[in-house]
Write an enzyme that holds these catalytic residues in place. Sequence first.
Site, mmCIF file in Angstrom:
data_model
loop_
_atom_site.group_PDB
_atom_site.id
_atom_site.type_symbol
_atom_site.label_atom_id
_atom_site.label_comp_id
_atom_site.label_asym_id
_atom_site.label_seq_id
_atom_site.Cartn_x
_atom_site.Cartn_y
_atom_site.Cartn_z
ATOM 1 N N GLU A 10 0.816 -1.219 0.000
ATOM 2 C CA GLU A 10 0.000 0.000 0.000
ATOM 3 C C GLU A 10 0.847 1.264 0.000
ATOM 4 O OE1 GLU A 10 -3.448 1.963 2.821
ATOM 5 O OE2 GLU A 10 -3.463 -0.183 2.461
ATOM 6 N N ASP A 104 -2.403 -2.895 3.154
ATOM 7 C CA ASP A 104 -2.684 -3.026 4.583
ATOM 8 C C ASP A 104 -3.791 -4.042 4.824
ATOM 9 O OD1 ASP A 104 -0.757 -1.185 5.029
ATOM 10 O OD2 ASP A 104 -2.083 0.410 5.740
ATOM 11 N N TYR A 311 -0.517 -3.867 13.838
ATOM 12 C CA TYR A 311 -1.442 -3.021 13.068
ATOM 13 C C TYR A 311 -2.405 -2.295 14.003
ATOM 14 C CZ TYR A 311 -4.472 -1.743 9.141
ATOM 15 O OH TYR A 311 -5.191 -1.052 8.196
#
Length: 401
Positions: A10, A104, A311
């Site tokens: 990304e 992501d 994350y």
Amino acid sequence: MAGKPLIIAEKPSAAMAIAQALGGFQRRDGYLESAEYLLSWAIGHLVELLPPEAYDPRWKRWTMETLPILPEGFGLHVLPKTRSQFRTLARLGKQAPLLVNACDAGREGELIFRYICAAAGLEKPVMRLWVSALTPAAIRAAFAEMKPQEHYDRLYRSARCRAEGDWLVGINATRAFTVKFGELLSAGRVQTPTLAMVVRREREIESFRPEPYWEVFAAFRTPDGREYTGKWFGPDGDRLSSADAAEAVVRRVRRQAGWVEASDERPVAERPPQLFDLTSLQREANRRYGLTAAATLKAAQALYEAKHITYPRTDSRYLSRALVPQLPALVRALSARSDLAALAAGADLSRVGFGNRRVVDDAKVTDHHAILPTSEVPRSLTGAEAKIYDLIVRRFLAQFY
């Protein structure tokens, strides 16, 4: 170059982390190449939904007569600012026999990758790389566990539904309010109801009328000389509506002997607060440091891209069972920091196991598990990143106490 699978990340920073984890990559124009893979990146959103006038020229004018704007289907267009990188992805993708979606691991990342493929006409087989941390070990483990993209079709449909909903509500509501009131008034699916809640609460505060009340406190002394302060409670609570009523209580009890009718003393165990998801992290950072939600997310995203935390855009406060065996090594890694060494040394690792449903529950882990520090422990941090990292690490170590 031909015949190699293409990995699409990304952001450039994520691509660099993948290159470091897999090794052997050389820099090319807009991408990296190894003996086994091609590796390139988006720069956030390269492709977006078409504007209204692309469907019908009449929809370019902001008038009530053209509302509502409801296209029969949605089209895509490439953003001019990042068109060159899109062309690189399209060219490499058409030559590759296989694509790896390394955007992501979440709804937005899924949408970014699928939009790129749709706009570029890429219809190749796709494997999904699902990474919760950008450490080399986590990336290599994710490559060993890749699944066909079809496993994530529901996630994509959810993201597409949200994007199209935002488009419909935002464009129609913004134009309607702007035309009606004669000035630009931005409206949206999320921002408008959120603003309504803020306004409603502000009006409640403005309309609040304070009313005076009185409370009665007394100093007590036991026969053996111990002193303490007590607070008066009546049948309706501890507040009195007038000074006269409070004075009456004082006159009634002043210098009077009393007796203790009941006393209860017991130890109370308080369990550690749950691990952070993004929302609870933002609340705690605001409560403790006054950081805005946006500032907290920015700091957490920077920590993630620097490989120091997992994350951050997660809505789960639990861990999966698969993570439990990795936790002792993570606690030991944190002991490398002098400010955490004592906490890590005193951690009771037996407290977080498969039976601790307050921490470990596969059923409550959605796209991602709770936010954790990684074994890539930073030597020094400053500003908001230092504060956010400290919150995350201490909340993690608290689970072992």
